[in-house]
Structures are given as structure tokens and as C-alpha cells.
Design a protein around this motif. Sequence first.
Motif, PDB file in Angstrom:
ATOM      1  N   SER A   1       0.808  -1.244  -0.169  1.00 16.06           N
ATOM      2  CA  SER A   1       0.143  -0.027  -0.028  1.00 16.06           C
ATOM      3  C   SER A   1       0.998   1.119   0.020  1.00 16.06           C
ATOM      4  CB  SER A   1      -0.749  -0.112   1.015  1.00 16.06           C
ATOM      5  OG  SER A   1      -1.631   1.236   1.382  1.00 16.06           O
ATOM      6  N   PRO A   2       0.388   2.354  -0.633  1.00 13.65           N
ATOM      7  CA  PRO A   2       1.336   3.567  -0.600  1.00 13.65           C
ATOM      8  C   PRO A   2       1.552   3.963   0.791  1.00 13.65           C
ATOM      9  CG  PRO A   2      -0.390   3.665  -2.183  1.00 13.65           C
ATOM     10  CD  PRO A   2      -0.654   2.374  -1.400  1.00 13.65           C
ATOM     11  N   PHE A   3       2.447   4.446   1.135  1.00 12.80           N
ATOM     12  CA  PHE A   3       2.901   4.771   2.775  1.00 12.80           C
ATOM     13  C   PHE A   3       2.531   6.405   2.740  1.00 12.80           C
ATOM     14  CE2 PHE A   3       4.520   3.026   6.025  1.00 12.80           C
ATOM     15  CZ  PHE A   3       5.531   3.878   6.769  1.00 12.80           C
TER      16      PHE A   3
ATOM     17  N   THR B   1       2.218   7.106  15.160  1.00 11.51           N
ATOM     18  CA  THR B   1       2.625   8.058  14.255  1.00 11.51           C
ATOM     19  C   THR B   1       1.702   8.370  13.277  1.00 11.51           C
ATOM     20  OG1 THR B   1       5.174   7.448  14.479  1.00 11.51           O
ATOM     21  CG2 THR B   1       4.444   8.508  12.439  1.00 11.51           C
ATOM     22  N   GLU B   2       1.225   9.665  13.194  1.00 15.74           N
ATOM     23  CA  GLU B   2       0.165   9.956  12.438  1.00 15.74           C
ATOM     24  C   GLU B   2       0.663  10.339  10.850  1.00 15.74           C
ATOM     25  OE1 GLU B   2      -2.941  11.294  13.121  1.00 15.74           O
ATOM     26  OE2 GLU B   2      -2.716  11.034  15.358  1.00 15.74           O
ATOM     27  N   HIS B   3       0.170  10.225   9.761  1.00 12.15           N
ATOM     28  CA  HIS B   3       0.474  10.440   8.486  1.00 12.15           C
ATOM     29  C   HIS B   3       1.186  11.545   8.255  1.00 12.15           C
ATOM     30  CE1 HIS B   3      -3.829  11.936   8.606  1.00 12.15           C
ATOM     31  NE2 HIS B   3      -4.147  11.046   8.885  1.00 12.15           N
ATOM     32  N   ASP B   4       1.084  12.639   9.250  1.00 12.51           N
ATOM     33  CA  ASP B   4       1.812  13.892   9.043  1.00 12.51           C
ATOM     34  C   ASP B   4       3.421  13.658   9.625  1.00 12.51           C
ATOM     35  OD1 ASP B   4       0.307  16.129  11.043  1.00 12.51           O
ATOM     36  OD2 ASP B   4       1.428  14.284  11.364  1.00 12.51           O
TER      37      ASP B   4
ATOM     38  N   ARG C   1      -2.689   1.106   9.469  1.00  7.47           N
ATOM     39  CA  ARG C   1      -3.893   1.164   9.084  1.00  7.47           C
ATOM     40  C   ARG C   1      -3.668   2.366   7.956  1.00  7.47           C
ATOM     41  NH1 ARG C   1      -9.491   1.058  11.506  1.00  7.47           N
ATOM     42  NH2 ARG C   1     -10.952   2.012   9.846  1.00  7.47           N
ATOM     43  N   PHE C   2      -4.192   1.795   6.920  1.00  4.58           N
ATOM     44  CA  PHE C   2      -3.923   3.030   5.627  1.00  4.58           C
ATOM     45  C   PHE C   2      -5.088   3.514   5.062  1.00  4.58           C
ATOM     46  CE2 PHE C   2       0.359   1.030   4.801  1.00  4.58           C
ATOM     47  CZ  PHE C   2       0.062  -0.584   5.415  1.00  4.58           C
ATOM     48  N   ASP C   3      -4.803   4.667   4.326  1.00  2.20           N
ATOM     49  CA  ASP C   3      -5.918   5.271   3.944  1.00  2.20           C
ATOM     50  C   ASP C   3      -6.916   5.985   5.051  1.00  2.20           C
ATOM     51  OD1 ASP C   3      -8.528   5.094   1.443  1.00  2.20           O
ATOM     52  OD2 ASP C   3      -7.027   6.639   1.613  1.00  2.20           O
ATOM     53  N   VAL C   4      -6.212   6.540   5.845  1.00  5.09           N
ATOM     54  CA  VAL C   4      -6.677   6.958   6.974  1.00  5.09           C
ATOM     55  C   VAL C   4      -7.195   8.619   6.668  1.00  5.09           C
ATOM     56  CG1 VAL C   4      -6.575   7.603   9.444  1.00  5.09           C
ATOM     57  CG2 VAL C   4      -5.480   5.653   8.524  1.00  5.09           C
ATOM     58  N   THR C   5      -8.372   8.984   7.021  1.00  7.96           N
ATOM     59  CA  THR C   5      -8.878  10.370   6.726  1.00  7.96           C
ATOM     60  C   THR C   5      -8.870  11.295   8.073  1.00  7.96           C
ATOM     61  OG1 THR C   5     -11.061   9.729   6.814  1.00  7.96           O
ATOM     62  CG2 THR C   5     -10.249   9.757   4.601  1.00  7.96           C
TER      63      THR C   5
ATOM     64  N   PRO D   1      -5.526  -1.066  20.134  1.00 12.86           N
ATOM     65  CA  PRO D   1      -5.031  -2.130  19.079  1.00 12.86           C
ATOM     66  C   PRO D   1      -6.174  -2.436  18.246  1.00 12.86           C
ATOM     67  CG  PRO D   1      -5.185  -2.913  21.343  1.00 12.86           C
ATOM     68  CD  PRO D   1      -5.482  -1.338  21.341  1.00 12.86           C
ATOM     69  N   LEU D   2      -7.245  -2.645  18.517  1.00 10.05           N
ATOM     70  CA  LEU D   2      -8.365  -3.221  17.570  1.00 10.05           C
ATOM     71  C   LEU D   2      -8.509  -2.212  16.546  1.00 10.05           C
ATOM     72  CD1 LEU D   2     -11.116  -4.461  20.092  1.00 10.05           C
ATOM     73  CD2 LEU D   2      -9.189  -5.784  18.891  1.00 10.05           C
ATOM     74  N   TRP D   3      -8.074  -1.021  16.465  1.00 10.51           N
ATOM     75  CA  TRP D   3      -8.191   0.007  15.306  1.00 10.51           C
ATOM     76  C   TRP D   3      -7.360  -0.453  14.359  1.00 10.51           C
ATOM     77  CZ3 TRP D   3      -5.837   4.321  13.105  1.00 10.51           C
ATOM     78  CH2 TRP D   3      -6.552   5.102  12.376  1.00 10.51           C
ATOM     79  N   TYR D   4      -6.230  -1.078  14.543  1.00  9.99           N
ATOM     80  CA  TYR D   4      -5.416  -1.419  13.424  1.00  9.99           C
ATOM     81  C   TYR D   4      -5.447  -2.706  12.706  1.00  9.99           C
ATOM     82  CZ  TYR D   4      -2.927   2.531  15.340  1.00  9.99           C
ATOM     83  OH  TYR D   4      -2.675   3.659  15.535  1.00  9.99           O
ATOM     84  N   PRO D   5      -5.623  -2.858  11.262  1.00 11.17           N
ATOM     85  CA  PRO D   5      -6.074  -4.257  10.912  1.00 11.17           C
ATOM     86  C   PRO D   5      -4.741  -5.017  10.342  1.00 11.17           C
ATOM     87  CG  PRO D   5      -6.208  -2.321   9.325  1.00 11.17           C
ATOM     88  CD  PRO D   5      -5.982  -1.918  10.568  1.00 11.17           C
TER      89      PRO D   5
END
Length: 125
Positions: free
Chosen positions: A27-29, A51-54, A98-102, A109-113
Motif C-alpha cells: 500500500s502507498p505509505f 505516528t500520524e500520517h504527517d 492502518r492505511f488510507d486514513v482520513t 490495538p483493535l483499530w489497526y487491521p
Amino acid sequence: QVHVVESGGGSEQAGGSLRLSCVASGSPFIRTCMAWFRQAPGKEREWVAITEHDGTTDYKDAVKGRFTASKDINKNTLYLQMNNLKPEDTAMYYCAARFDVTGGCSNHPLWYPVWGQGTQVTVSS
């Protein structure tokens, strides 16, 4: 298929350092939440760094000032530099994504697939 692979664990004496790596693929990082969790024997899995996407990172109080997470987008890799290690840092360390997060990232931990297989960190006194 998206997956992450950790490496870099090992044994160290108290006060020593280790650097963990987590390589993400499939997946794109971008728009990605990356996290480090750890689980000691007999204890629940706990978050260590998110670590947030920014690139901004939130740390568990117990590791603030000692652990530093960083991200290399070109290598799709997340690092966790662990300094001044303590025996209580002994645990299996997991990378999660978790990818493609808006929105923002969660520390649950359950939030991460997507999870890696874990890498063991052992700190002796």
C-alpha cells in the motif's frame, strides 16, 4: 496484500539502545497511521508510539524522552529508536498499520487491521 514486517529486536543491558524497523508493503505509505505496541508475558498489549500520517508521534508516558519514532516514506519504513532501555521495556514489540486514513490515529490495538509478527526485546538489569 498489505503487510508489515518488524526487525531489530534483541537483548540489551539496562541503559543500552536498540532500533526497531517496520517495513510496510502492499500500500502507498501515505495517509497511514503506524504504531508500535508491546506485550509482556501475562500483560495486555499496550501502545508505545503512534505516528500520524504527517509524521507527528505521540508516546506513552513510560517511554517519553527515551524512545523516538521516525518514518522514511521513500523506504516505506517506520523506525523506533529505543535509548536508555529499562528492564520493564522487555516485551514482544509489534508494528501495526492502518492505511488510507482520513482522520486522526487511534492508540487502541483493535483499530489497526495490519500487524507484524513481532520482534522480541529483552532488557536485563
